[in-house]
Design an enzyme around this catalytic site. Sequence first.
Site, PDB file in Angstrom:
ATOM      1  N   LYS A   1      65.013 -11.296  12.699  1.00 60.90           N
ATOM      2  CA  LYS A   1      63.884 -11.662  13.566  1.00 60.90           C
ATOM      3  C   LYS A   1      62.637 -12.013  12.748  1.00 60.90           C
ATOM      4  CE  LYS A   1      63.807  -7.722  15.891  1.00 60.90           C
ATOM      5  NZ  LYS A   1      64.913  -6.963  15.246  1.00 60.90           N
TER       6      LYS A   1
ATOM      7  N   ARG B   1      60.660  -3.258  23.386  1.00 59.01           N
ATOM      8  CA  ARG B   1      61.829  -2.565  22.855  1.00 59.01           C
ATOM      9  C   ARG B   1      62.394  -1.536  23.825  1.00 59.01           C
ATOM     10  NH1 ARG B   1      60.961  -3.020  17.052  1.00 59.01           N
ATOM     11  NH2 ARG B   1      62.483  -1.874  15.815  1.00 59.01           N
TER      12      ARG B   1
ATOM     13  N   ARG C   1      68.393  -5.560   1.631  1.00 56.43           N
ATOM     14  CA  ARG C   1      67.238  -6.459   1.703  1.00 56.43           C
ATOM     15  C   ARG C   1      66.076  -6.063   0.800  1.00 56.43           C
ATOM     16  NH1 ARG C   1      65.320  -6.048   8.073  1.00 56.43           N
ATOM     17  NH2 ARG C   1      64.665  -3.877   8.080  1.00 56.43           N
TER      18      ARG C   1
ATOM     19  N   ARG D   1      61.401  -0.145   2.499  1.00 62.13           N
ATOM     20  CA  ARG D   1      60.998   0.515   3.743  1.00 62.13           C
ATOM     21  C   ARG D   1      61.615   1.902   3.790  1.00 62.13           C
ATOM     22  NH1 ARG D   1      61.559  -3.458   8.903  1.00 62.13           N
ATOM     23  NH2 ARG D   1      61.966  -1.408   9.847  1.00 62.13           N
TER      24      ARG D   1
ATOM     25  N   ARG E   1      68.569   3.972  13.782  1.00 64.50           N
ATOM     26  CA  ARG E   1      67.883   2.830  14.409  1.00 64.50           C
ATOM     27  C   ARG E   1      68.858   1.996  15.247  1.00 64.50           C
ATOM     28  NH1 ARG E   1      65.715   0.522   9.185  1.00 64.50           N
ATOM     29  NH2 ARG E   1      64.971  -1.266  10.361  1.00 64.50           N
TER      30      ARG E   1
END
Length: 189
Positions: free
Chosen positions: A13, A88, A127, A131, A142
């Site tokens: 996204k 969300r 990635r 984080r 998640r």
Amino acid sequence: MNIILFGPPGAGKGTQAKLLQDKYSIPHLSTGNIFRSAIKNKTPLGVKVKSILDSGQLVPDETVVDLVADELTKDKYKDGYILDGFPRTVPQAEAFDAFLEKNNDALDAFILLSVPEEELIKRILSRGEDRSDDTEEKVKTRLQVYRDETEPVKNYYDQQGKVQEIDGLGSIEEIFERITSALSVHKTV
Ligand code: AMP
């Protein structure tokens, strides 16, 4: 042109929202980025949400809805925006609809990026965004939160006939091309 870019963590996204922002010259609003920047700057909001983001759970609806409503009244969003990471939950989607109605505005497109779960886990773990919630354990949380609380948002917009599902597998360029051709059916683009 008001767009929701929707999908599970790791669907791409953020990457696609940045490309859309450049192509259509409308700003990208990521609630996750706002929270991360608040945490980094140790603002009152950051202090409040830090442990929630670290755990992979969701920030309370009221906090998120107030934040987005405040943000969207800024002048830079007057010609439209790309929402990434919001809404969300179904209550967030309902609150967003009420916000649009109050402002005599409407949602133009709801783009769902579909990616199989094994691929999501692979992408997130590789990635390298540094984080705190990108560890294997947090990613599983998640994804579970996504299935339980966020996926129903898709059904909510399905009932409004708004969902356009895009295959999120392939190169960044291929996926971008699929999204822009889906958006080209909307008169305002
Ligand atoms: P993201 O960058 O979109 O993956 O968001 C990172 C984290 O920020 C999420 O795991 C949540 O803890 C929080 N967050 C972001 N957007 C929302 C939202 N719309 N509602 C609740 N929590 C959110």
